[in-house]
Design a protein around this motif. Structure first.
Motif, PDB file in Angstrom:
ATOM      1  N   GLY A  26       0.797  -1.220   0.000  1.00  0.00           N
ATOM      2  CA  GLY A  26       0.000   0.000   0.000  1.00  0.00           C
ATOM      3  C   GLY A  26       0.829   1.271   0.000  1.00  0.00           C
ATOM      4  N   ASP A  27       0.124   2.378   0.002  1.00  0.00           N
ATOM      5  CA  ASP A  27       0.768   3.684   0.022  1.00  0.00           C
ATOM      6  C   ASP A  27       1.280   3.961   1.424  1.00  0.00           C
ATOM      7  OD1 ASP A  27      -0.086   3.787  -2.566  1.00  0.00           O
ATOM      8  OD2 ASP A  27      -1.723   5.181  -2.196  1.00  0.00           O
ATOM      9  N   THR A  28       2.493   4.438   1.516  1.00  0.00           N
ATOM     10  CA  THR A  28       3.114   4.664   2.813  1.00  0.00           C
ATOM     11  C   THR A  28       2.749   6.035   3.371  1.00  0.00           C
ATOM     12  OG1 THR A  28       5.117   5.535   1.789  1.00  0.00           O
ATOM     13  CG2 THR A  28       5.063   3.170   2.263  1.00  0.00           C
ATOM     14  N   PHE A  29       2.988   6.197   4.640  1.00  0.00           N
ATOM     15  CA  PHE A  29       2.763   7.475   5.311  1.00  0.00           C
ATOM     16  C   PHE A  29       3.731   7.553   6.483  1.00  0.00           C
ATOM     17  CE2 PHE A  29       0.198   4.312   7.379  1.00  0.00           C
ATOM     18  CZ  PHE A  29       0.281   4.608   8.721  1.00  0.00           C
ATOM     19  N   PRO A  30       4.141   8.760   6.856  1.00  0.00           N
ATOM     20  CA  PRO A  30       5.033   8.877   8.013  1.00  0.00           C
ATOM     21  C   PRO A  30       4.260   8.679   9.308  1.00  0.00           C
ATOM     22  CG  PRO A  30       4.566  11.048   7.108  1.00  0.00           C
ATOM     23  CD  PRO A  30       3.887  10.044   6.216  1.00  0.00           C
ATOM     24  N   THR A  31       4.895   8.059  10.277  1.00  0.00           N
ATOM     25  CA  THR A  31       4.287   7.930  11.601  1.00  0.00           C
ATOM     26  C   THR A  31       4.811   9.063  12.477  1.00  0.00           C
ATOM     27  OG1 THR A  31       6.058   6.448  12.335  1.00  0.00           O
ATOM     28  CG2 THR A  31       4.069   5.415  11.437  1.00  0.00           C
ATOM     29  N   GLY A  32       4.128   9.300  13.586  1.00  0.00           N
ATOM     30  CA  GLY A  32       4.567  10.332  14.524  1.00  0.00           C
ATOM     31  C   GLY A  32       4.104  11.727  14.165  1.00  0.00           C
ATOM     32  N   CYS A  33       3.142  11.829  13.264  1.00  0.00           N
ATOM     33  CA  CYS A  33       2.574  13.126  12.900  1.00  0.00           C
ATOM     34  C   CYS A  33       1.183  12.889  12.318  1.00  0.00           C
ATOM     35  CB  CYS A  33       3.460  13.864  11.899  1.00  0.00           C
ATOM     36  SG  CYS A  33       3.658  13.020  10.325  1.00  0.00           S
ATOM     37  N   GLN A  34       0.465  13.951  12.130  1.00  0.00           N
ATOM     38  CA  GLN A  34      -0.861  13.833  11.530  1.00  0.00           C
ATOM     39  C   GLN A  34      -0.713  13.414  10.072  1.00  0.00           C
ATOM     40  OE1 GLN A  34      -3.911  14.225  13.177  1.00  0.00           O
ATOM     41  NE2 GLN A  34      -2.495  14.113  14.897  1.00  0.00           N
ATOM     42  N   PRO A  35      -1.585  12.533   9.582  1.00  0.00           N
ATOM     43  CA  PRO A  35      -1.481  12.105   8.177  1.00  0.00           C
ATOM     44  C   PRO A  35      -1.830  13.244   7.221  1.00  0.00           C
ATOM     45  CG  PRO A  35      -3.408  11.149   9.232  1.00  0.00           C
ATOM     46  CD  PRO A  35      -2.652  11.865  10.299  1.00  0.00           C
ATOM     47  N   ALA A  36      -1.131  13.288   6.109  1.00  0.00           N
ATOM     48  CA  ALA A  36      -1.372  14.304   5.081  1.00  0.00           C
ATOM     49  C   ALA A  36      -2.725  14.066   4.421  1.00  0.00           C
ATOM     50  CB  ALA A  36      -0.256  14.256   4.043  1.00  0.00           C
ATOM     51  N   GLU A  37      -3.255  15.099   3.815  1.00  0.00           N
ATOM     52  CA  GLU A  37      -4.536  14.996   3.105  1.00  0.00           C
ATOM     53  C   GLU A  37      -4.476  13.963   1.979  1.00  0.00           C
ATOM     54  OE1 GLU A  37      -7.611  16.287   3.576  1.00  0.00           O
ATOM     55  OE2 GLU A  37      -6.860  17.128   5.457  1.00  0.00           O
ATOM     56  N   SER A  38      -3.303  13.726   1.425  1.00  0.00           N
ATOM     57  CA  SER A  38      -3.168  12.807   0.292  1.00  0.00           C
ATOM     58  C   SER A  38      -3.173  11.333   0.690  1.00  0.00           C
ATOM     59  CB  SER A  38      -1.861  13.115  -0.452  1.00  0.00           C
ATOM     60  OG  SER A  38      -0.755  12.954   0.419  1.00  0.00           O
ATOM     61  N   VAL A  39      -3.157  11.019   1.983  1.00  0.00           N
ATOM     62  CA  VAL A  39      -3.118   9.626   2.433  1.00  0.00           C
ATOM     63  C   VAL A  39      -4.468   8.955   2.135  1.00  0.00           C
ATOM     64  CG1 VAL A  39      -2.929   8.129   4.472  1.00  0.00           C
ATOM     65  CG2 VAL A  39      -1.375  10.059   4.198  1.00  0.00           C
ATOM     66  N   VAL A  40      -4.401   7.787   1.520  1.00  0.00           N
ATOM     67  CA  VAL A  40      -5.601   7.027   1.158  1.00  0.00           C
ATOM     68  C   VAL A  40      -6.444   6.765   2.410  1.00  0.00           C
ATOM     69  CG1 VAL A  40      -6.413   4.847   0.179  1.00  0.00           C
ATOM     70  CG2 VAL A  40      -4.357   5.927  -0.743  1.00  0.00           C
ATOM     71  N   PHE A  41      -7.739   7.013   2.325  1.00  0.00           N
ATOM     72  CA  PHE A  41      -8.695   6.812   3.426  1.00  0.00           C
ATOM     73  C   PHE A  41      -8.315   7.603   4.687  1.00  0.00           C
ATOM     74  CE2 PHE A  41      -9.199   2.649   1.128  1.00  0.00           C
ATOM     75  CZ  PHE A  41     -10.491   2.869   0.688  1.00  0.00           C
ATOM     76  N   ARG A  42      -7.638   8.706   4.538  1.00  0.00           N
ATOM     77  CA  ARG A  42      -7.136   9.495   5.661  1.00  0.00           C
ATOM     78  C   ARG A  42      -8.212   9.846   6.687  1.00  0.00           C
ATOM     79  NH1 ARG A  42      -7.071  13.965   8.403  1.00  0.00           N
ATOM     80  NH2 ARG A  42      -5.248  15.275   8.633  1.00  0.00           N
ATOM     81  N   HIS A  43      -9.381  10.227   6.230  1.00  0.00           N
ATOM     82  CA  HIS A  43     -10.410  10.738   7.141  1.00  0.00           C
ATOM     83  C   HIS A  43     -11.228   9.645   7.830  1.00  0.00           C
ATOM     84  CE1 HIS A  43      -9.648  14.898   6.179  1.00  0.00           C
ATOM     85  NE2 HIS A  43      -9.590  14.558   4.903  1.00  0.00           N
ATOM     86  N   SER A  44     -11.021   8.389   7.448  1.00  0.00           N
ATOM     87  CA  SER A  44     -11.896   7.355   8.011  1.00  0.00           C
ATOM     88  C   SER A  44     -11.164   6.156   8.612  1.00  0.00           C
ATOM     89  CB  SER A  44     -12.855   6.861   6.921  1.00  0.00           C
ATOM     90  OG  SER A  44     -12.128   6.322   5.836  1.00  0.00           O
ATOM     91  N   THR A  45      -9.838   6.186   8.676  1.00  0.00           N
ATOM     92  CA  THR A  45      -9.138   4.977   9.109  1.00  0.00           C
ATOM     93  C   THR A  45      -8.099   5.188  10.210  1.00  0.00           C
ATOM     94  OG1 THR A  45      -7.558   5.268   7.307  1.00  0.00           O
ATOM     95  CG2 THR A  45      -9.431   3.779   6.902  1.00  0.00           C
ATOM     96  N   PHE A  46      -7.892   6.387  10.660  1.00  0.00           N
ATOM     97  CA  PHE A  46      -6.875   6.638  11.690  1.00  0.00           C
ATOM     98  C   PHE A  46      -7.455   6.799  13.087  1.00  0.00           C
ATOM     99  CE2 PHE A  46      -4.287   7.702   8.012  1.00  0.00           C
ATOM    100  CZ  PHE A  46      -3.033   7.270   8.391  1.00  0.00           C
ATOM    101  N   GLN A  47      -8.773   6.693  13.229  1.00  0.00           N
ATOM    102  CA  GLN A  47      -9.403   6.986  14.515  1.00  0.00           C
ATOM    103  C   GLN A  47      -8.939   6.069  15.649  1.00  0.00           C
ATOM    104  OE1 GLN A  47     -11.049   5.985  11.789  1.00  0.00           O
ATOM    105  NE2 GLN A  47     -12.230   4.167  12.321  1.00  0.00           N
TER     106      GLN A  47
END
Length: 175
Positions: free
Chosen positions: A143-164
């Motif tokens: 999958g698409d990677t993202f940095p940990t230890g910070c808020q996910p960027a707007e470009s992260v797949v499913f950003r608004h519904s999967t980090f809760q």
């Protein structure tokens, strides 16, 4: 504060003329059971990834995998081994992984003939998926990677519904 420049926009493919919903897994064809099944599979992979990949998780995995004691393979052997993996996060790629690797490298070479380091990057960009062959769950390595230890960027797949449920999102030091 350190500023990190991201050169990736310079090298990203031109998507002009492409379907705007290509790889937009949040948009699916409601009339297609197969599309919904793929979308559910992708969403589940990202849900697990975004819930469990934390700073502590990454540190543990780095300690485990950076010993480099799991196998000794040539890159070609690694790519051939990856043909045994079906990536849960990528339902729109239905060719063997080695074909995808060479296809990516060739596409990069055509667009950037003077950047041999980028050709190699295109060839090996999925090599880390070998960890799934060796027992890691796919949500750890695909999958698409993202940095940990910070808020996910707007470009992260499913950003608004999967980090809760990701504990780092509740930690004030990562806000």
């Amino acid at each position: 504060m350190t500023t990190i420049l991201d050169p990736s926009p310079v090298f990203r493919p031109d998507m002009e003329g492409c379907d705007p919903n290509f790889r937009n897994f949040e948009v699916c064809n409601q009339n297609s059971e197969e599309t919904n099944s793929h979308t559910d599979q992708v969403r589940n992979t990202y849900q697990l990834m975004h819930t469990h990949q934390t700073v502590d998780f990454v540190r543990r995995k780095m300690e485990h995998w950076c010993k480099l004691d799991h196998a000794q393979l040539t890159m070609l052997e690694c790519l051939e081994e990856l043909n045994n993996l079906v990536d849960e996060s990528d339902p729109d790629v239905d060719v063997p992984n080695i074909y995808h690797a060479f296809q990516t490298a060739e596409s990069v070479r055509e667009k950037h003939p003077d950047k041999d380091w980028l050709h190699l990057t295109g060839l090996i960009h999925d090599a880390g998926k070998i960890m799934a062959i060796w027992g890691e769950p796919q949500w750890c390595v695909v999958g698409d990677t993202f940095p940990t230890g910070c808020q996910p960027a707007e470009s992260v797949v499913f950003r608004h519904s999967t980090f809760q449920d990701n504990p780092d999102m509740k930690d004030p030091k990562f806000k």
